[in-house]
Design a protein around this motif. Structure first.
Motif, PDB file in Angstrom:
ATOM      1  N   TYR A  65       2.500   0.824  -3.850  1.00  0.00           N
ATOM      2  CA  TYR A  65       3.009   1.778  -2.864  1.00  0.00           C
ATOM      3  C   TYR A  65       2.807   3.232  -3.272  1.00  0.00           C
ATOM      4  CZ  TYR A  65       5.229  -2.601  -1.644  1.00  0.00           C
ATOM      5  OH  TYR A  65       5.459  -3.919  -1.350  1.00  0.00           O
ATOM      6  N   ASP A  66       2.314   3.458  -4.469  1.00  0.00           N
ATOM      7  CA  ASP A  66       2.078   4.825  -4.945  1.00  0.00           C
ATOM      8  C   ASP A  66       0.774   5.367  -4.359  1.00  0.00           C
ATOM      9  OD1 ASP A  66       4.334   4.520  -6.504  1.00  0.00           O
ATOM     10  OD2 ASP A  66       3.195   3.886  -8.271  1.00  0.00           O
ATOM     11  N   GLY A  67       0.830   6.546  -3.830  1.00  0.00           N
ATOM     12  CA  GLY A  67      -0.377   7.210  -3.341  1.00  0.00           C
ATOM     13  C   GLY A  67      -0.912   6.685  -2.027  1.00  0.00           C
ATOM     14  N   LYS A  68      -0.157   5.841  -1.310  1.00  0.00           N
ATOM     15  CA  LYS A  68      -0.611   5.370  -0.004  1.00  0.00           C
ATOM     16  C   LYS A  68      -0.522   6.510   1.014  1.00  0.00           C
ATOM     17  CE  LYS A  68      -0.026   1.266   1.862  1.00  0.00           C
ATOM     18  NZ  LYS A  68       0.636   0.073   2.415  1.00  0.00           N
ATOM     19  N   THR A  69      -1.418   6.509   1.963  1.00  0.00           N
ATOM     20  CA  THR A  69      -1.370   7.482   3.045  1.00  0.00           C
ATOM     21  C   THR A  69      -0.190   7.161   3.954  1.00  0.00           C
ATOM     22  OG1 THR A  69      -3.764   7.682   3.004  1.00  0.00           O
ATOM     23  CG2 THR A  69      -2.658   8.428   4.999  1.00  0.00           C
ATOM     24  N   THR A  70       0.619   8.172   4.254  1.00  0.00           N
ATOM     25  CA  THR A  70       1.768   7.970   5.136  1.00  0.00           C
ATOM     26  C   THR A  70       1.793   9.043   6.213  1.00  0.00           C
ATOM     27  OG1 THR A  70       3.265   9.327   3.832  1.00  0.00           O
ATOM     28  CG2 THR A  70       3.149   7.005   3.248  1.00  0.00           C
ATOM     29  N   ASP A 110       0.643   2.395   7.616  1.00  0.00           N
ATOM     30  CA  ASP A 110       0.358   3.774   7.246  1.00  0.00           C
ATOM     31  C   ASP A 110       1.489   4.711   7.696  1.00  0.00           C
ATOM     32  OD1 ASP A 110      -0.061   3.720   9.956  1.00  0.00           O
ATOM     33  OD2 ASP A 110      -2.058   4.589   9.884  1.00  0.00           O
ATOM     34  N   TRP A 111       2.597   4.143   8.139  1.00  0.00           N
ATOM     35  CA  TRP A 111       3.712   4.977   8.587  1.00  0.00           C
ATOM     36  C   TRP A 111       4.554   5.453   7.404  1.00  0.00           C
ATOM     37  CZ3 TRP A 111       4.851   8.065  12.227  1.00  0.00           C
ATOM     38  CH2 TRP A 111       6.139   8.559  12.356  1.00  0.00           C
ATOM     39  N   ASP A 112       5.101   4.500   6.633  1.00  0.00           N
ATOM     40  CA  ASP A 112       5.979   4.886   5.533  1.00  0.00           C
ATOM     41  C   ASP A 112       5.433   4.506   4.161  1.00  0.00           C
ATOM     42  OD1 ASP A 112       6.364   2.168   5.388  1.00  0.00           O
ATOM     43  OD2 ASP A 112       8.470   2.213   5.970  1.00  0.00           O
ATOM     44  N   GLY A 113       4.203   3.995   4.123  1.00  0.00           N
ATOM     45  CA  GLY A 113       3.612   3.624   2.843  1.00  0.00           C
ATOM     46  C   GLY A 113       4.127   2.313   2.305  1.00  0.00           C
ATOM     47  N   GLY A 114       4.813   1.572   3.152  1.00  0.00           N
ATOM     48  CA  GLY A 114       5.324   0.268   2.745  1.00  0.00           C
ATOM     49  C   GLY A 114       4.228  -0.780   2.770  1.00  0.00           C
ATOM     50  N   PRO A 115       4.624  -2.037   2.677  1.00  0.00           N
ATOM     51  CA  PRO A 115       3.633  -3.100   2.583  1.00  0.00           C
ATOM     52  C   PRO A 115       2.854  -3.292   3.879  1.00  0.00           C
ATOM     53  CG  PRO A 115       5.825  -4.025   2.805  1.00  0.00           C
ATOM     54  CD  PRO A 115       5.995  -2.546   2.649  1.00  0.00           C
ATOM     55  N   ASP A 116       1.571  -3.579   3.730  1.00  0.00           N
ATOM     56  CA  ASP A 116       0.793  -4.042   4.867  1.00  0.00           C
ATOM     57  C   ASP A 116       1.328  -5.443   5.171  1.00  0.00           C
ATOM     58  OD1 ASP A 116      -0.609  -1.696   4.541  1.00  0.00           O
ATOM     59  OD2 ASP A 116      -2.238  -2.629   3.436  1.00  0.00           O
ATOM     60  N   PHE A 117       1.190  -5.909   6.407  1.00  0.00           N
ATOM     61  CA  PHE A 117       1.866  -7.160   6.744  1.00  0.00           C
ATOM     62  C   PHE A 117       1.140  -7.952   7.823  1.00  0.00           C
ATOM     63  CE2 PHE A 117       3.258  -4.007   9.687  1.00  0.00           C
ATOM     64  CZ  PHE A 117       3.489  -4.668  10.878  1.00  0.00           C
TER      65      PHE A 117
END
Length: 89
Positions: free
Chosen positions: A54-59, A18-25
């Motif tokens: 990655y569109d619209g993810k909370t960051t 939830d930091w940069d909207g990148g992939p969960d891992f």
């Protein structure tokens, strides 16, 4: 540090990015203190981008999200794997 990892992951072991909207891992390794590591294949990132994952993810970091998107825009399928380094609070 197993305790640090246990405190921030969900029940499946997947850590939500939830930091940069990148992939969960799923962490592949740790320095034993505050850093987690994961290796991501460029083709996987490109496919996920194409699916709109990655569109619209909370960051929490808008600038981090812009940097992440620039990295995605420049990835090619045959690039070397991307090393993801996450520093926990």
């Amino acid at each position: 540090n197993r305790r640090v990892v246990e405190s921030c992951k969900n029940r499946d072991g997947l850590i939500t990015n939830d930091w940069d909207g990148g992939p969960d891992f799923f962490p592949a390794g740790s320095d034993g203190k505050k850093e987690l590591y994961s290796l991501l294949q460029p083709i996987e990132l490109i496919l996920r981008k194409g699916e709109g994952e990655y569109d619209g993810k909370t960051t929490h970091s808008k600038s981090g999200h812009l940097i992440f998107k620039r990295v995605l825009d420049n990835l090619k399928e045959n690039d070397n794997p991307v090393i993801m380094v996450v520093t926990l609070k």
